[in-house]
Design an enzyme around this catalytic site. Structure first.
Site, short mmCIF file in Angstrom:
data_model
loop_
_atom_site.label_atom_id
_atom_site.label_comp_id
_atom_site.label_asym_id
_atom_site.label_seq_id
_atom_site.Cartn_x
_atom_site.Cartn_y
_atom_site.Cartn_z
N ASP A 1 -11.12 2.37 3.71
CA ASP A 1 -11.46 1.04 3.68
C ASP A 1 -13.03 0.62 3.50
O ASP A 1 -13.29 -0.25 3.10
CB ASP A 1 -11.21 0.58 5.11
CG ASP A 1 -9.76 -0.30 5.11
OD1 ASP A 1 -9.55 -0.75 3.72
OD2 ASP A 1 -9.08 -0.47 5.99
N LYS B 1 0.80 -1.14 0.04
CA LYS B 1 0.10 -0.07 0.00
C LYS B 1 0.80 1.19 0.04
O LYS B 1 0.66 2.15 -0.73
CB LYS B 1 -0.94 -0.02 1.26
CG LYS B 1 -2.05 -0.99 1.19
CD LYS B 1 -2.73 -1.39 2.42
CE LYS B 1 -3.79 -2.33 2.12
NZ LYS B 1 -4.71 -2.73 3.19
N GLN C 1 -4.89 -1.32 9.38
CA GLN C 1 -4.41 -2.58 8.99
C GLN C 1 -5.23 -3.67 10.18
O GLN C 1 -4.80 -3.72 11.09
CB GLN C 1 -3.16 -3.12 8.59
CG GLN C 1 -3.00 -4.39 8.09
CD GLN C 1 -3.69 -4.29 6.48
OE1 GLN C 1 -3.66 -3.48 5.88
NE2 GLN C 1 -3.84 -5.58 5.99
N1 GUN Z 1 -6.68 -6.72 6.18
C1 GUN Z 1 -7.04 -7.63 5.18
N2 GUN Z 1 -7.74 -6.77 4.14
C2 GUN Z 1 -7.78 -5.54 4.67
C3 GUN Z 1 -8.10 -4.51 4.18
O1 GUN Z 1 -8.63 -4.35 3.04
N3 GUN Z 1 -8.00 -3.18 4.94
C4 GUN Z 1 -7.49 -3.56 6.09
N4 GUN Z 1 -7.50 -2.33 6.76
N5 GUN Z 1 -6.94 -4.56 6.64
C5 GUN Z 1 -7.08 -5.56 5.79
#
Ligand code: GUN
Length: 282
Positions: A121, A54, A98
């Site tokens: 998100d 990311k 996350q």
């Molecule tokens: N953990 C697994 N997929 C995601 C996601 O798309 N966003 C976040 N914040 N955590 C995750």
């Protein structure tokens, strides 16, 4: 039949190029670059990889990235205080925590603390509700990325029988809402579903996000179906595989996403789209 490949990697690169062009325009107009805060608590190795991807994507398109790599011992109070600060920071347009979080931190409390306007998100109940009432604002990245990939490939969803396997808040449930909004007829399956192979066999489109390697067998797939595999599983030999048996499913499907290089890059491209959308609206 051997399926066409839904090339998420290439489509995501196209999306990132569009985003980069818009960032360049913002900078030429002396506007702030879109800013994304990425918070990682603890040392989950898979999360470390996702977060690194990311951050790299942010750099590539010219975003400002605000990285917070916090120890696993971080208290919930301290994490909430950081989110409060980021909610107020005008240079930060998107905030991402996350998941999963360490056990002593309640993920719902954390998600609800993020300003819905910066919830890139799309996990805050406000944004889930907007999607559920067909007035989406910030939609969860993985399902929305799947929709972008299908739209850019010219696949029409109206009237299709869609089966979603997995009922998580991150993938399955928002995927159902997206497909419903695209006028598909949607079935959602989960660990209590009876006769999963029969359900999958009825699908014109199947989306699988369960996190179990090769769980959906190729011979369950209806000939000509579209197969979207959201799973990314690491096997003991270090290789990656999806939740669908790829080769045998490919032999029956009309379209299929590979793992890696399918849905994963679309998730990140959508995160960038969401962050840019917040910046452009501010
Ligand atoms: N953990 C697994 N997929 C995601 C996601 O798309 N966003 C976040 N914040 N955590 C995750």
């Amino acid at each position: 039949m051997s399926a066409n490949i839904l090339d998420g990697k290439a489509i995501a690169a196209e999306v990132r190029a569009e985003i980069k062009a818009q960032v360049t325009e913002r900078l030429e107009q002396d506007q702030l670059p879109p800013g994304l805060a990425v918070i990682l608590v603890g040392e989950n190795p898979a999360s470390q990889v996702y977060v690194r991807n990311k951050k790299n994507a942010c750099k590539e398109v010219g975003f400002a990235d605000f990285a917070y790599d916090l120890p696993a011992s971080t208290t919930q109070v301290d994490l909430l205080a950081l989110i409060d600060e980021l909610n107020e920071n005008p240079e930060v347009h998107g905030i991402l925590v996350q998941l999963p979080l360490p056990d002593h931190i309640n993920p719902e409390t954390v998600i609800e603390r993020i300003s819905p306007a910066k919830d890139v998100d799309g996990f805050h109940p406000y944004n889930v509700g907007r999607l559920a009432t067909r007035m989406p604002k910030l939609a969860p990245c993985t399902p929305h990325g799947v929709m972008t990939m299908l739209a850019k490939t010219g696949i029409e969803l109206r009237g299709l029988n869609a089966v979603v396997v997995g009922a998580s808040n991150i993938v399955g449930v928002p995927m159902v809402l997206e497909l419903l909004n695209a006028r598909a007829t949607v079935t959602i399956c989960h660990s209590a579903t009876k006769d999963l192979p029969a359900k999958v066999a009825e699908a014109d489109l199947v989306v699988v996000g369960v996190g179990i390697p090769n769980m959906v067998k190729g011979d369950w797939i209806k000939p000509g179906a579209i197969v979207i595999d959201v799973g990314i599983n690491r096997l003991d030999d270090g290789s990656l595989c999806g939740d669908v048996e790829f080769e045998s499913a490919k032999a029956r499907a009309s379209w299929i996403t590979p793992v890696p290089g399918g849905v994963g890059p679309m998730t990140i491209a959508t995160l960038l789209q969401n962050t840019l959308a917040v910046a452009q609206a501010s």
